[in-house]
Design a protein around this motif. Structure first.
Motif, PDB file in Angstrom:
ATOM      1  N   LYS A 200      10.980 -35.344 -55.347  1.00 28.20           N
ATOM      2  CA  LYS A 200       9.560 -35.413 -54.982  1.00 28.20           C
ATOM      3  C   LYS A 200       9.409 -35.494 -53.456  1.00 28.20           C
ATOM      4  CE  LYS A 200       5.462 -35.977 -56.659  1.00 28.20           C
ATOM      5  NZ  LYS A 200       4.801 -34.867 -57.257  1.00 28.20           N
ATOM      6  N   GLU A 201      10.430 -36.080 -52.793  1.00 32.11           N
ATOM      7  CA  GLU A 201      10.402 -36.214 -51.325  1.00 32.11           C
ATOM      8  C   GLU A 201      10.867 -34.940 -50.620  1.00 32.11           C
ATOM      9  OE1 GLU A 201      13.164 -39.374 -50.518  1.00 32.11           O
ATOM     10  OE2 GLU A 201      11.733 -40.940 -51.016  1.00 32.11           O
ATOM     11  N   SER A 202      11.399 -33.983 -51.395  1.00 31.67           N
ATOM     12  CA  SER A 202      12.020 -32.806 -50.787  1.00 31.67           C
ATOM     13  C   SER A 202      10.986 -31.843 -50.216  1.00 31.67           C
ATOM     14  CB  SER A 202      12.864 -32.085 -51.835  1.00 31.67           C
ATOM     15  OG  SER A 202      13.237 -30.810 -51.363  1.00 31.67           O
ATOM     16  N   SER A 203      11.305 -31.269 -49.043  1.00 33.22           N
ATOM     17  CA  SER A 203      10.354 -30.347 -48.402  1.00 33.22           C
ATOM     18  C   SER A 203      10.299 -29.003 -49.116  1.00 33.22           C
ATOM     19  CB  SER A 203      10.726 -30.150 -46.930  1.00 33.22           C
ATOM     20  OG  SER A 203      11.977 -29.493 -46.864  1.00 33.22           O
ATOM     21  N   ILE A 204      11.276 -28.694 -49.972  1.00 29.02           N
ATOM     22  CA  ILE A 204      11.249 -27.376 -50.629  1.00 29.02           C
ATOM     23  C   ILE A 204      10.707 -27.456 -52.058  1.00 29.02           C
ATOM     24  CG2 ILE A 204      13.151 -26.453 -49.247  1.00 29.02           C
ATOM     25  CD1 ILE A 204      14.819 -26.705 -51.935  1.00 29.02           C
ATOM     26  N   VAL A 205      10.382 -28.675 -52.512  1.00 26.80           N
ATOM     27  CA  VAL A 205       9.955 -28.817 -53.911  1.00 26.80           C
ATOM     28  C   VAL A 205       8.438 -28.879 -54.001  1.00 26.80           C
ATOM     29  CG1 VAL A 205      10.029 -30.318 -55.942  1.00 26.80           C
ATOM     30  CG2 VAL A 205      12.112 -29.892 -54.627  1.00 26.80           C
ATOM     31  N   ASN A 206       7.910 -28.077 -54.900  1.00 22.60           N
ATOM     32  CA  ASN A 206       6.480 -28.080 -55.129  1.00 22.60           C
ATOM     33  C   ASN A 206       6.189 -28.995 -56.318  1.00 22.60           C
ATOM     34  OD1 ASN A 206       3.802 -27.379 -55.133  1.00 22.60           O
ATOM     35  ND2 ASN A 206       4.127 -25.431 -56.176  1.00 22.60           N
ATOM     36  N   LYS A 207       6.312 -28.473 -57.530  1.00 26.28           N
ATOM     37  CA  LYS A 207       5.994 -29.287 -58.702  1.00 26.28           C
ATOM     38  C   LYS A 207       7.268 -29.538 -59.526  1.00 26.28           C
ATOM     39  CE  LYS A 207       2.635 -29.971 -62.182  1.00 26.28           C
ATOM     40  NZ  LYS A 207       1.677 -29.573 -63.127  1.00 26.28           N
ATOM     41  N   ILE A 208       7.345 -30.703 -60.169  1.00 25.76           N
ATOM     42  CA  ILE A 208       8.521 -31.030 -60.988  1.00 25.76           C
ATOM     43  C   ILE A 208       8.097 -31.174 -62.448  1.00 25.76           C
ATOM     44  CG2 ILE A 208      10.469 -32.627 -61.317  1.00 25.76           C
ATOM     45  CD1 ILE A 208      10.093 -33.520 -58.413  1.00 25.76           C
ATOM     46  N   PHE A 209       8.939 -30.621 -63.325  1.00 28.99           N
ATOM     47  CA  PHE A 209       8.722 -30.737 -64.776  1.00 28.99           C
ATOM     48  C   PHE A 209       9.938 -31.430 -65.368  1.00 28.99           C
ATOM     49  CE2 PHE A 209       6.301 -27.240 -63.192  1.00 28.99           C
ATOM     50  CZ  PHE A 209       5.088 -27.312 -63.878  1.00 28.99           C
ATOM     51  N   CYS A 210       9.719 -32.391 -66.265  1.00 29.78           N
ATOM     52  CA  CYS A 210      10.847 -33.094 -66.877  1.00 29.78           C
ATOM     53  C   CYS A 210      10.916 -32.782 -68.364  1.00 29.78           C
ATOM     54  CB  CYS A 210      10.722 -34.598 -66.663  1.00 29.78           C
ATOM     55  SG  CYS A 210      10.875 -35.028 -64.932  1.00 29.78           S
ATOM     56  N   PHE A 211      12.099 -32.439 -68.804  1.00 28.01           N
ATOM     57  CA  PHE A 211      12.333 -32.106 -70.214  1.00 28.01           C
ATOM     58  C   PHE A 211      13.189 -33.197 -70.847  1.00 28.01           C
ATOM     59  CE2 PHE A 211      12.026 -28.115 -67.860  1.00 28.01           C
ATOM     60  CZ  PHE A 211      11.111 -27.377 -68.590  1.00 28.01           C
ATOM     61  N   PRO A 212      12.765 -34.183 -71.551  1.00 28.60           N
ATOM     62  CA  PRO A 212      11.375 -34.509 -71.781  1.00 28.60           C
ATOM     63  C   PRO A 212      10.868 -35.609 -70.838  1.00 28.60           C
ATOM     64  CG  PRO A 212      12.736 -35.710 -73.345  1.00 28.60           C
ATOM     65  CD  PRO A 212      13.665 -34.965 -72.429  1.00 28.60           C
ATOM     66  N   GLY A 213      11.740 -36.227 -70.037  1.00 32.70           N
ATOM     67  CA  GLY A 213      11.298 -37.279 -69.120  1.00 32.70           C
ATOM     68  C   GLY A 213      11.000 -38.591 -69.822  1.00 32.70           C
ATOM     69  N   ASN A 214      10.403 -39.522 -69.081  1.00 30.80           N
ATOM     70  CA  ASN A 214      10.048 -40.842 -69.640  1.00 30.80           C
ATOM     71  C   ASN A 214       8.738 -41.304 -68.997  1.00 30.80           C
ATOM     72  OD1 ASN A 214      10.738 -41.965 -67.080  1.00 30.80           O
ATOM     73  ND2 ASN A 214      12.874 -42.154 -67.694  1.00 30.80           N
ATOM     74  N   ALA A 215       8.367 -42.551 -69.275  1.00 33.61           N
ATOM     75  CA  ALA A 215       7.072 -43.027 -68.763  1.00 33.61           C
ATOM     76  C   ALA A 215       7.049 -43.069 -67.233  1.00 33.61           C
ATOM     77  CB  ALA A 215       6.767 -44.409 -69.333  1.00 33.61           C
ATOM     78  N   GLY A 216       8.217 -43.203 -66.617  1.00 32.38           N
ATOM     79  CA  GLY A 216       8.290 -43.233 -65.149  1.00 32.38           C
ATOM     80  C   GLY A 216       8.112 -41.853 -64.555  1.00 32.38           C
ATOM     81  N   THR A 217       8.768 -40.862 -65.141  1.00 31.96           N
ATOM     82  CA  THR A 217       8.650 -39.500 -64.587  1.00 31.96           C
ATOM     83  C   THR A 217       7.231 -38.973 -64.804  1.00 31.96           C
ATOM     84  OG1 THR A 217       9.450 -38.433 -66.612  1.00 31.96           O
ATOM     85  CG2 THR A 217      11.103 -38.987 -64.970  1.00 31.96           C
ATOM     86  N   GLU A 218       6.588 -39.462 -65.849  1.00 36.24           N
ATOM     87  CA  GLU A 218       5.220 -39.012 -66.149  1.00 36.24           C
ATOM     88  C   GLU A 218       4.255 -39.325 -65.003  1.00 36.24           C
ATOM     89  OE1 GLU A 218       4.327 -39.794 -70.251  1.00 36.24           O
ATOM     90  OE2 GLU A 218       2.183 -39.631 -69.867  1.00 36.24           O
ATOM     91  N   LEU A 219       4.592 -40.345 -64.219  1.00 39.22           N
ATOM     92  CA  LEU A 219       3.710 -40.735 -63.116  1.00 39.22           C
ATOM     93  C   LEU A 219       3.831 -39.787 -61.924  1.00 39.22           C
ATOM     94  CD1 LEU A 219       4.455 -44.582 -63.156  1.00 39.22           C
ATOM     95  CD2 LEU A 219       2.470 -43.426 -64.148  1.00 39.22           C
ATOM     96  N   ILE A 220       4.979 -39.079 -61.813  1.00 42.92           N
ATOM     97  CA  ILE A 220       5.196 -38.243 -60.621  1.00 42.92           C
ATOM     98  C   ILE A 220       5.489 -36.782 -60.948  1.00 42.92           C
ATOM     99  CG2 ILE A 220       5.900 -40.078 -59.031  1.00 42.92           C
ATOM    100  CD1 ILE A 220       8.827 -39.487 -59.705  1.00 42.92           C
ATOM    101  N   ALA A 221       5.607 -36.477 -62.232  1.00 46.17           N
ATOM    102  CA  ALA A 221       5.935 -35.101 -62.627  1.00 46.17           C
ATOM    103  C   ALA A 221       5.209 -34.790 -63.924  1.00 46.17           C
ATOM    104  CB  ALA A 221       7.439 -34.985 -62.840  1.00 46.17           C
ATOM    105  N   GLU A 222       5.417 -33.573 -64.437  1.00 43.19           N
ATOM    106  CA  GLU A 222       4.825 -33.269 -65.753  1.00 43.19           C
ATOM    107  C   GLU A 222       5.930 -33.317 -66.811  1.00 43.19           C
ATOM    108  OE1 GLU A 222       2.290 -29.782 -65.849  1.00 43.19           O
ATOM    109  OE2 GLU A 222       2.660 -29.537 -68.005  1.00 43.19           O
ATOM    110  N   ASN A 223       5.762 -34.179 -67.787  1.00 47.17           N
ATOM    111  CA  ASN A 223       6.746 -34.270 -68.871  1.00 47.17           C
ATOM    112  C   ASN A 223       6.457 -33.193 -69.906  1.00 47.17           C
ATOM    113  OD1 ASN A 223       7.902 -36.504 -67.719  1.00 47.17           O
ATOM    114  ND2 ASN A 223       7.171 -37.969 -69.256  1.00 47.17           N
ATOM    115  N   ILE A 224       7.532 -32.553 -70.361  1.00 47.46           N
ATOM    116  CA  ILE A 224       7.365 -31.552 -71.412  1.00 47.46           C
ATOM    117  C   ILE A 224       8.255 -31.949 -72.571  1.00 47.46           C
ATOM    118  CG2 ILE A 224       7.620 -29.112 -72.003  1.00 47.46           C
ATOM    119  CD1 ILE A 224       6.751 -28.477 -69.202  1.00 47.46           C
TER     120      ILE A 224
END
Ligand code: AMP
Ligand code: GLY
Length: 419
Positions: A20-44
């Motif tokens: 999320k801090e990276s200058s080359i990253v736009n949006k992050i998607f997590c497969f499937p992620g958790n409640a923490g990633t849901e706050l900063i990315a899109e969980n799928i």
């Protein structure tokens, strides 16, 4: 660019946070992620063994690069699958993933390339394994071959313990374990050592010490990891040279002889005996909780490092580290690593305030109706990075004491050797 992260643990939340801090990253998607990633990315929420579904989701969401957190998809060939597409993928292929997926593969590689490790015997049937136990020295280590989430290892003080272990494994406790490995017990101190590789170049990616046992003073059953600190107190330049020359280089060259090259994180689990390294195991991914402990002290842009690996340009990148001491304590569900209750409510988590050198990474959590629920064995990771291990540990314990969750427990003695 848009990034996809596969996995749902603390390791993946920390990867997500850092990317999320990276200058080359736009949006992050997590497969499937958790409640923490849901706050900063899109969980799928999809089945991560369904590579085709992951691919169609990547096309739909314009994901250009996938990072694989856990070992299973790697062992199952996700990298080969995506190599046939336009989507870049960071992680080793199926052959390389045997370094973790098959203990016998690794032991044979060690034998061929004279990589220091404990002596061992492999048994395909219960009878010959039990027979061997009557004529050997104790303590020894019995291991199930295959992936067992860090739990397929028994340290046996005597023949009785070892017999039980062999029987449990052949009875299918870890599923289809084809064979059992019986190993010499190494008496030393463990260190987790990491490298990152693009197939041509590899670079140091820090050290840590994990606490694998469930109980204080490193007692009780083995777990996935109850906490860690980084850098390891055992690290020194002489040891570093030995690890590179005796273990990493022969391994990566041995892999090349098989016609493939290693791209991804490589986790080298070592026993250090009198400043000499012995290989315990390889993992073909970052450690968990080592990743959560290490990434907060990484100074260089993680997105740039990983993209350079995918493009075989790691050579161009200098990886820098903050001069901080990091401590991570894992908060687990009561009962872990055995059975535990699921869907218990963690109160007041939203009210926890963190300083800029403190981190909270989720593992087995989900959000339901605005409430945080614990759904896994390892649930939260609390990290602090300061100028001393003592202060870092104190900070983690303070946060842990503020978390209101009766159904959880943690080890209060993480990093005891350095505090
Ligand atoms: P593994 O899954 O092979 O990493 O083993 C899990 C844990 O068991 C290690 O982190 C060590 O704590 C312990 N262990 C494994 N092999 C040995 C060995 N040969 N001697 C001593 N301890 C071991
Ligand atoms: N912390 C041990 C592992 O990730 O396997």
């Amino acid at each position: 660019m848009n990034i996809g992260i596969i996995g749902s643990g603390g390791r993946e939340h920390s990867l997500c946070f850092k990317l999320k801090e990276s200058s080359i990253v736009n949006k992050i998607f997590c497969f499937p992620g958790n409640a923490g990633t849901e706050l900063i990315a899109e969980n799928i929420n999809i089945d991560i063994s369904d590579f085709k579904k992951i691919q169609s989701t990547c096309d739909e969401k314009k994901i250009e690069l996938i990072i694989v957190g856990p070992e299973k998809p790697l062992v199952d060939g996700i990298v080969e699958y995506f190599k046939e597409t336009k989507i870049k993928i960071f992680g080793p292929d199926k052959i390389c993933a045997q370094l973790e997926g098959s203990k016998t593969f690794t032991k044979k590689l060690c034998k061929k390339h004279k990589i220091p490790t404990s002596s061992f015997e492999i048994f395909n049937d219960e009878k010959s394994a039990l027979n061997y136990l009557t004529s050997t020295k104790y303590p020894l280590v019995v291991k199930a071959d295959g992936l067992a989430a860090g739990k397929g290892v028994y340290i046996c003080k005597n023949q009785g313990d070892a017999k039980l272990a062999v029987k449990e494994i052949f009875n299918g406790r870890f599923g289809k374990a084809y064979c059992v490995l019986i190993e010499e017990f190494l008496n030393g101190e463990e260190m987790s050592y990491f490298v990152i590789s693009d197939g041509a170049t590899h670079k140091f990616f820090q050290t840590a010490q994990d606490h694998k046992r469930v109980g204080e003073n490193d007692t009780g059953k083995n777990t996935g990891g109850m906490g860690a600190y980084s850098p390891s107190r055992l690290y020194n330049t002489e040891l570093d040279k030995k690890i590179k020359e005796r273990i990493i280089e022969p391994t990566l060259n041995g892999i090349k002889e098989l016609g493939v090259s290693y791209c991804g994180f490589l986790y080298i689990g070592l026993m250090i005996v009198n400043n000499d390294p012995y290989l315990i195991e390889f993992n073909v991914r970052m450690g968990d909780p080592e990743c959560q402990t290490i990434l907060p002290i990484l100074e260089t842009d993680l997105g740039k490092i990983i993209l350079a690996c995918c493009d075989r340009k790691l050579n161009n990148i200098e990886i820098k580290w903050k001069k901080k001491k990091s401590v991570c304590v894992v908060l687990c569900s009561n009962g872990y690593p055995d059975d535990f209750k699921k869907n218990t409510k963690i109160n007041q988590l939203k009210n926890i305030k963190l300083d800029s050198d403190e981190y909270l990474f989720h593992a087995g959590t989900k959000i339901e109706n605005g409430e945080y629920l614990a759904i896994g064995g390892r649930v939260l990771n609390i990290i602090a990075t300061t100028e001393s291990f003592k202060i870092s540990k104190k900070k983690t314990l303070k946060i842990l004491n503020d978390i209101d969750w009766q159904e959880g427990f943690f080890r209060k003695d993480i990093a005891y050797k350095v505090t």
